[in-house]
Design a protein around this motif. Structure first.
Motif, PDB file in Angstrom:
ATOM      1  N   TRP A 286       0.599  -1.201  -0.028  1.00 26.40           N
ATOM      2  CA  TRP A 286       0.309  -0.072   0.089  1.00 26.40           C
ATOM      3  C   TRP A 286       0.476   1.133   0.070  1.00 26.40           C
ATOM      4  N   PHE A 287       1.609   1.268   0.344  1.00 27.03           N
ATOM      5  CA  PHE A 287       2.977   2.696   1.025  1.00 27.03           C
ATOM      6  C   PHE A 287       3.364   2.348  -0.460  1.00 27.03           C
ATOM      7  N   THR A 288       4.071   1.712  -1.415  1.00 25.36           N
ATOM      8  CA  THR A 288       4.550   1.690  -2.500  1.00 25.36           C
ATOM      9  C   THR A 288       3.707   2.342  -3.008  1.00 25.36           C
ATOM     10  N   PHE A 289       2.343   1.953  -3.053  1.00 23.46           N
ATOM     11  CA  PHE A 289       1.241   1.812  -4.504  1.00 23.46           C
ATOM     12  C   PHE A 289       1.120   4.093  -4.400  1.00 23.46           C
ATOM     13  N   ILE A 290       1.154   4.312  -3.282  1.00 24.27           N
ATOM     14  CA  ILE A 290       1.129   5.235  -3.017  1.00 24.27           C
ATOM     15  C   ILE A 290       1.701   6.584  -2.931  1.00 24.27           C
ATOM     16  N   THR A 291       2.949   5.355  -2.445  1.00 24.92           N
ATOM     17  CA  THR A 291       4.523   6.627  -2.431  1.00 24.92           C
ATOM     18  C   THR A 291       4.555   6.710  -4.380  1.00 24.92           C
ATOM     19  N   HIS A 292       4.535   5.518  -4.866  1.00 23.04           N
ATOM     20  CA  HIS A 292       4.718   5.855  -6.201  1.00 23.04           C
ATOM     21  C   HIS A 292       3.802   6.910  -6.615  1.00 23.04           C
ATOM     22  N   ARG A 293       2.874   6.772  -6.757  1.00 29.18           N
ATOM     23  CA  ARG A 293       1.318   7.837  -6.857  1.00 29.18           C
ATOM     24  C   ARG A 293       1.911   8.819  -6.550  1.00 29.18           C
ATOM     25  N   HIS A 294       2.718   9.485  -5.382  1.00 28.52           N
ATOM     26  CA  HIS A 294       2.243  10.828  -4.824  1.00 28.52           C
ATOM     27  C   HIS A 294       3.667  10.716  -4.784  1.00 28.52           C
ATOM     28  N   TYR A 295       4.888  10.298  -4.908  1.00 26.74           N
ATOM     29  CA  TYR A 295       6.551   9.887  -4.400  1.00 26.74           C
ATOM     30  C   TYR A 295       6.896  11.859  -3.937  1.00 26.74           C
ATOM     31  N   LYS A 296       6.519  12.475  -5.339  1.00 31.62           N
ATOM     32  CA  LYS A 296       7.875  13.981  -5.844  1.00 31.62           C
ATOM     33  C   LYS A 296       6.810  14.459  -4.142  1.00 31.62           C
ATOM     34  N   PRO A 297       5.405  15.202  -4.130  1.00 29.34           N
ATOM     35  CA  PRO A 297       4.756  16.174  -3.653  1.00 29.34           C
ATOM     36  C   PRO A 297       5.514  16.048  -2.084  1.00 29.34           C
ATOM     37  N   ILE A 298       5.166  14.366  -1.090  1.00 28.36           N
ATOM     38  CA  ILE A 298       5.091  14.194  -0.423  1.00 28.36           C
ATOM     39  C   ILE A 298       6.591  13.572   0.533  1.00 28.36           C
ATOM     40  N   GLN A 299       7.470  13.787  -0.566  1.00 29.15           N
ATOM     41  CA  GLN A 299       8.451  13.310  -0.038  1.00 29.15           C
ATOM     42  C   GLN A 299       8.475  13.190   1.576  1.00 29.15           C
ATOM     43  N   SER A 300       8.757  14.710   1.356  1.00 30.35           N
ATOM     44  CA  SER A 300       9.022  15.376   3.064  1.00 30.35           C
ATOM     45  C   SER A 300       8.682  14.977   3.722  1.00 30.35           C
ATOM     46  N   ILE A 301       6.784  14.316   3.412  1.00 31.86           N
ATOM     47  CA  ILE A 301       5.725  14.382   4.514  1.00 31.86           C
ATOM     48  C   ILE A 301       6.883  13.261   4.985  1.00 31.86           C
ATOM     49  N   ALA A 302       6.575  12.412   3.997  1.00 34.77           N
ATOM     50  CA  ALA A 302       6.949  10.652   4.045  1.00 34.77           C
ATOM     51  C   ALA A 302       8.083  10.283   5.193  1.00 34.77           C
ATOM     52  N   VAL A 303       8.926  11.435   4.743  1.00 36.84           N
ATOM     53  CA  VAL A 303      10.789  10.976   5.373  1.00 36.84           C
ATOM     54  C   VAL A 303      10.058  11.680   7.072  1.00 36.84           C
ATOM     55  N   ARG A 304       9.104  12.526   6.976  1.00 38.53           N
ATOM     56  CA  ARG A 304       8.538  12.955   8.711  1.00 38.53           C
ATOM     57  C   ARG A 304       8.044  12.293   9.202  1.00 38.53           C
ATOM     58  N   ILE A 305       6.504  11.176   8.584  1.00 37.09           N
ATOM     59  CA  ILE A 305       6.448  10.323   9.184  1.00 37.09           C
ATOM     60  C   ILE A 305       6.708   9.124   9.704  1.00 37.09           C
ATOM     61  N   ASN A 306       7.389   9.148   8.754  1.00 35.55           N
ATOM     62  CA  ASN A 306       8.064   7.778   9.184  1.00 35.55           C
ATOM     63  C   ASN A 306       9.615   7.518  10.900  1.00 35.55           C
ATOM     64  N   ASP A 307      10.141   9.046  10.527  1.00 36.83           N
ATOM     65  CA  ASP A 307      10.864   9.489  11.418  1.00 36.83           C
ATOM     66  C   ASP A 307       9.626   9.382  13.246  1.00 36.83           C
ATOM     67  N   TYR A 308       8.970  10.249  12.365  1.00 34.57           N
ATOM     68  CA  TYR A 308       8.015   9.846  13.929  1.00 34.57           C
ATOM     69  C   TYR A 308       7.338   8.786  14.050  1.00 34.57           C
ATOM     70  N   THR A 309       7.003   7.781  13.038  1.00 34.22           N
ATOM     71  CA  THR A 309       6.481   5.673  13.640  1.00 34.22           C
ATOM     72  C   THR A 309       7.776   6.004  14.223  1.00 34.22           C
ATOM     73  N   LYS A 310       8.992   5.852  14.416  1.00 31.01           N
ATOM     74  CA  LYS A 310      10.521   4.797  14.688  1.00 31.01           C
ATOM     75  C   LYS A 310      10.523   6.168  15.973  1.00 31.01           C
TER      76      LYS A 310
END
Length: 750
Positions: A286-310
């Motif tokens: 699911w994350f791969t599909f969404i990330t692939h679809r919205h990769y560029k606009p949400i790249q920075s947001i994805a990094v923050r969410i990943n850091d927060y999750t960890k």
């Protein structure tokens, strides 16, 4: 309505985020729960094994103590020697009192009774009873007449001592026949109360609800008030969780209420693991599909969410790990405190044993071994000089008759504490232990800033002696040994201190005796004859047939001199003192002969003999009468011939520099401590002292009869280093071997 980019991203990731995190959290706790269950099970198993080992160790100790006491104690063995009318009620009372004293020494609360088959009597702490009136008759007869001899401890059973007793108690029992390897004449039964066992286990685990459950081989609980936690637990599960004692056959089952706290989630552990793995896989896609679809606009947001999750997952995991570690540490600290207490009790015993072995020459240590041993014993290892003093309670026979056993122990404890307080005030470290019931050895750690020649030790022991005289109702005498700068010189210092203390009859009670006091006395009239007295006593004790010859020599020497009645009394008291010391180390029969018949007569002889000839004749007559009776008592012992063989072996091989107690023990296949004890009891002299005496006697003969160098003589009598030979010779005779030869040559020429 058109959604903003923010809301679209939020709706794309938020559901997945919460679903995945929730499933992972549940999976994580499920796995953690399963791991915790395993850790708890392992901890419970370890504790149960420790409890089993503790119970088995105490039961084995009870069994060994019973075997040793019943089959070695003459009073208890006397119960089985039955002749009609040969025993009074007082005899049985003495045996019963001895049985009660022994029962109090056993680790658990227990009761003991003895059965004599010939008389049909039962003796317990409550008195003597007939077998027909004994409440435990059925069990005793069943065990006694069983075709298979009882082995080990029984399962819990009901016990009552008298048939009219209305109450019963649960006990486990040990049955031993008397004697072990001959036609049985009776039995002894040790009963340990079940509630004492259960209470002991509860005290070990600090868990009143029965954290460790004790079961019989038939899975019956020892504590009948404690039901099994789960009635649905299968027999297979019980067998899998139990721990079996090879010694008793009992089962120790860990677990209880704390085992069930985390059991709910563990039932679905496998399911949650599968769900977690599936969720992770789905989430990855699911994350791969969404990330692939919205990769560029949400790249920075994805990094923050990943850091927060960890970061969030790490915080949650940390809380639970700390709780688990806290529980483990609490349990570990509790166990550590228990083991520290046991270690402290054991430390005191090991300190005394190490000091005794060292002082008596049974153990020699180099500097490395000394540092390792003192570290283990929690003692300092640094010193410039060492010295030993021996303190002895005067009139010890009166001391033990005036005070009970507990009072004696208390008074000795007070003396030891006062000694340590004086040492602290003086800035000296001392290591003191009671090596004999009436003697305490004190080893001094001295530094170069403190005075030499024994003055510091002399002043120190004088302060202790004065305090005892002022505050207690008895006196003490002290012998002081020479200072030494080496570890190997300590046995000689101890031997010298004891030798000085042996002159107490000459110096008087409450005396302080050092080398300077002995040398001053040597200039007197009677002091040179005291060695002859010791020779007479030693010859009498070893039964070499020469004591009368030595006695005649002493008589002629005294007759040639001018001695007052007081001088003769001093010599007589010195003789009585050493006879008492030697004979009190022999068997009970020899002790009784001496204390009841001959010692009072000898003391009266001192007071009533007015002529030297009368003194000599009566003394020889008394000792001649005592000699065969002591010899009969000595030959009655089973080990007399063996110890005589050991003595002959020493006299034959004294020149061997490798001759030691351990080597002789290996040759005769005996325990070194036991051999040393038997040798001392038989000849009144320690093994090492006897070996040194034999070597030095031969060395004196060679010095007088040959022109061999001192180095060669030292090697011929078993000394590798001539320095050791010089030290031993001077300690024994007061002068070096070279001066001894010169002095003898001068005297012979004169």
């Amino acid at each position: 309505m058109k959604m903003s980019w923010y809301h679209r991203m939020l709706l794309s990731y938020a559901p997945l985020f919460f679903v995945v995190i929730s499933v992972l959290i549940f999976s994580f706790f499920s796995i953690l729960n399963n791991s915790a269950q395993k850790q708890i099970a392992m901890t419970d198993d370890s504790i149960a094994r420790k409890v089993m080992q503790a119970v088995d160790a105490n039961l084995k100790a009870s069994e060994q103590m019973t075997i040793k006491e019943i089959f070695t104690d003459e009073k208890l063995k006397d119960f089985y020697t039955y002749t009609t009318g040969d025993k009074t009620l007082f005899d049985y009372f003495v045996i019963s009192h001895k049985l009660d004293d022994f029962s109090s020494l056993l680790p658990f609360s227990s009761s003991i009774y003895m059965y004599n088959e010939q008389s049909g009597k039962i003796l317990s702490r409550n008195g003597l009873s007939d077998l027909d009136q004994f409440g435990d008759r059925d069990f005793l007869l069943a065990a006694y007449h069983s075709k298979i001899a009882p082995v080990g401890w029984t399962s819990p059973r009901s016990y009552r001592e008298f048939i009219h007793d209305s109450s019963e108690e649960q006990v486990v029992s040990l049955v031993k026949f008397f004697p072990l390897d001959d036609i049985k004449q009776g039995a002894v039964v040790v009963n340990i109360r079940v509630r004492a066992l259960v209470g002991f286990i509860k005290d070990l685990t600090r868990y009143d609800a029965g954290f460790i459950r004790l079961l019989t081989a038939n899975l019956e609980p020892f504590d009948r008030n404690m039901a099994l936690q789960s009635q649905s637990t299968s027999v297979q599960e019980l067998k899998r969780e139990r721990i079996l004692s090879d010694y008793t056959g009992w089962l120790y089952m860990p677990g209880g209420q704390r085992d069930q706290k985390l059991s709910l989630m563990s039932q679905f552990n496998d399911l949650w693991i599968i769900v977690g793995i599936a969720t992770i896989i789905i989430g990855v896609f699911w994350f791969t599909f969404i990330t692939h679809r919205h990769y560029k606009p949400i790249q920075s947001i994805a990094v923050r969410i990943n850091d927060y999750t960890k970061r969030k997952s790490s915080e949650l995991a940390g809380v639970n790990e700390l709780k688990f570690i806290e529980l483990a540490i609490d349990n570990l600290l509790e166990r550590t405190s228990q083991y520290e207490k046991l270690h402290k009790d054991d430390l005191l015993i090991r300190r005394r044993q190490v000091l005794v072995d060292w002082l008596e020459g049974h153990r020699r240590m180099n500097e490395t071994e000394w540092k390792q041993e003192t570290t283990r014993l929690q003692l300092p290892s640094q010193f410039d000089r060492l010295a030993v003093a021996v303190m002895e309670i005067d009139r010890y026979a009166h001391f033990i008759s005036d005070y009970s056993s507990s009072d004696q122990y208390l008074l000795k404890f007070v003396v030891s504490n006062v000694l340590q307080e004086v040492a602290q005030n003086e800035g000296i470290f001392v290591w003191n232990e009671w090596v004999e019931p009436q003697q305490m050895a004190v080893m001094f750690y001295l530094n170069d800033s403190q005075e030499h020649d024994g003055d510091k030790v002399y002043d120190f022991m004088k302060k202790l002696q004065d305090w005892i005289l002022a505050n207690l109702e008895f006196t003490v005498s002290v012998g002081i040994g020479a200072e030494t700068q080496t570890l190997g010189g300590i046995p000689q210092s101890y031997a010298e201190a004891r030798k000085h203390l042996s002159y107490k009859p000459v110096f008087g009670l409450g005396s302080m005796i050092g080398s300077r006091d002995v040398h001053a006395k040597t200039e007197g009239r009677i002091f040179p004859h005291l060695q002859s007295v010791r020779t007479i006593v030693k010859s009498f004790r070893t039964d070499d047939g020469q004591w009368q010859t030595h006695m005649i020599s002493l008589f002629h020497a005294l007759k040639k001199g001018r001695f007052s009645q007081g001088d003769i009394n001093h010599i007589s008291n010195y003789l009585i003192y050493h006879l008492n010391k030697e004979l009190m180390e022999m068997t009970g029969e020899a002790q009784e002969l001496w204390t009841t018949e001959y010692k009072p007569v000898l003391e009266a002889l001192v007071e009533h003999s007015e002529k030297l000839e009368e003194w000599h004749e009566r003394l020889v007559m008394l000792l001649s009468e005592l000699e065969p009776r002591v010899r009969a008592a000595r030959y009655a012992r089973n080990n007399h011939e063996l110890i005589c063989q050991v003595k002959v072996y020493i006299e034959t091989n004294y020149y061997d520099c490798d001759l030691s107690l351990n080597r002789i023990s290996d040759h005769f296949e005996m325990n070194p401590r036991y051999l040393s004890k038997l040798f001392k009891e038989e000849f009144g002299e320690k093994f090492i002292d006897y070996l040194v005496r034999i070597r030095l006697e031969e060395a004196q003969r060679l010095l007088l009869m040959t022109d061999l160098p001192v180095q060669t003589i030292a090697e011929r009598v078993g000394y590798v280093h001539v320095i050791s030979f010089h030290r031993a010779f001077k300690n024994a005779l007061g002068i070096p071997p070279g001066d001894f030869r010169k002095k003898t040559e001068v005297n012979s020429k004169g």
